[in-house]
Design a protein around this motif. Sequence first.
Motif, short mmCIF file in Angstrom:
data_model
loop_
_atom_site.label_atom_id
_atom_site.label_comp_id
_atom_site.label_asym_id
_atom_site.label_seq_id
_atom_site.Cartn_x
_atom_site.Cartn_y
_atom_site.Cartn_z
N GLU A 101 -8.53 3.51 -4.01
CA GLU A 101 -7.37 2.64 -3.76
C GLU A 101 -7.06 2.48 -2.28
OE1 GLU A 101 -2.66 2.14 -5.04
OE2 GLU A 101 -3.85 3.81 -5.80
N LEU A 102 -7.12 3.58 -1.51
CA LEU A 102 -6.77 3.48 -0.09
C LEU A 102 -7.79 2.68 0.71
CD1 LEU A 102 -5.34 7.03 0.75
CD2 LEU A 102 -4.10 4.89 0.34
N GLY A 112 -6.19 -0.51 5.80
CA GLY A 112 -7.07 0.36 5.03
C GLY A 112 -7.61 1.51 5.85
N ALA A 172 -0.65 6.68 3.98
CA ALA A 172 -0.21 5.33 3.65
C ALA A 172 0.90 4.82 4.56
CB ALA A 172 0.25 5.27 2.20
N THR A 204 0.82 -1.21 0.00
CA THR A 204 0.00 0.00 0.00
C THR A 204 0.86 1.26 0.00
OG1 THR A 204 -1.77 -1.15 1.19
CG2 THR A 204 -1.80 1.25 1.24
N THR A 252 -6.43 -4.23 -5.81
CA THR A 252 -5.86 -2.88 -5.71
C THR A 252 -6.10 -2.10 -7.00
OG1 THR A 252 -4.15 -3.63 -4.17
CG2 THR A 252 -3.75 -1.56 -5.33
N ASP A 302 1.17 3.85 -3.19
CA ASP A 302 0.63 5.19 -3.02
C ASP A 302 1.70 6.26 -3.23
OD1 ASP A 302 -1.60 7.01 -2.07
OD2 ASP A 302 -0.09 7.47 -0.56
#
Length: 444
Positions: free
Chosen positions: A288-289, A200, A208, A67, A279, A71
């Motif tokens: 996405e996050l 998340g 992130a 992640t 993703t 990001d």
Amino acid sequence: MSTSWPESAARDGRSTTGAPSPTPSPVPSGGSRSRGRALLDLVGYGFFPLAFVSRLPFAMTVVGTLTLVSDVRGSLAQSGAVSAMTGIGTAVFGPMTGSFADRYGQRRVLLIGSGVNVAALVGFVLMTYSAVSIIWVAAVGFLVGASAPQVAPLSRTRLITHVTARTPADGRRDPLLSLVMSYESVADESAFVLGPVVIGLLATAFGAGAPLLAAGLIAAVFVVAFAFHRTAALPQHHEAAAGPVPAAARSLLRPRIMILPLGMFLVGAFFGSTLTALTLFMRDRGMELSTGIVYGGMSIGSVATAILIVFVPERLSLRTRWLLCAAIVLAASGALVAATSVVTVTVALACAGCGVGGVIVTLFVIAGRRTPQGRTATLMTTLACALVVGQALWTALGGSISQAHGSTAGFLLSAATAAALILAGLTNHWSERRRSADGAGNGL
């Protein structure tokens, strides 16, 4: 082969910390005492929440690195490669951690590992946000994986050892061991699937880098507390004062044992390929996050299955359970390939979780019954590492495939992995059926 240090210390009347070892007190057989209460009396009421929270850093590592790099650096292929390096670090040093714990005791191994892991996590976050080459970020990712606290297999080892040492080998022991395997499987599955949910939530709320910093904080506090918990001093076994000599390390290389890490590797591979495809699927929708939150839909089915599978009749053999649960994973993979919305993906993940949870429970139960004498921590750590390695390597492979061909291609890779899990289950089924026919098997 020489006796491992904790066991020899216990037989000399010492704990693994050098303190006098208390005389094991068998669990009473009174009918009014539940299995749960008996297990709590053995290890203490604080053990279970401590052991559960302490395993979260291990479960958060691969998804957290994916992640963060995705990001900050903006490349799914790079993030997959870094996550793969994290898994390789776990593959190289994870089984060694279990072996060292068998030999020198869990406390010192956990304390050293947690210290290195905290430093590596902080360094990884700082380097990812800096302008350094992705190669250096991957190198620190390797160190993060190598030092990841192996709490889950060490917790399982503690429980098995305490039950074996302090209950006689009769009808009272087997129900307790069954409860141990049930709890540990549910805890493992919950941590590995709920870990991404935590990632998340933290990533969405604080950025992130927050999940990995939180993992470092957990390692610094809870893993250290787990290391100092009284159960770290493994007790003497009931059966004989001299105790059995641990099996040679090469005994772990038998095909009927090595098929278990292979199965766990494929479970991890399913996690990894599904995660990268998801993703990209979520990125295409500007969410996405929140990938970790949707990915946590898998926990709904997996945790429920991990609990309920304990009540499956014993006439349904473990080798058959492996096949049935893997078939559920394959069917759910087909639904993921066809999914077009976040809702349908979440439902398909929940269905996949039902199969994944059953496979994980089954593999750990089989491992508990096939483990060579004195090699419990080594084999349990190997299984946990195989899962993480599969997740990391297929995260890299899936990242490349998804970025080049789209999320549907990534979900097709998940389906192919589920099919391979069925083939591994068939191999196990045929080999154990042949052993049963020869009088050497036991229905596993």
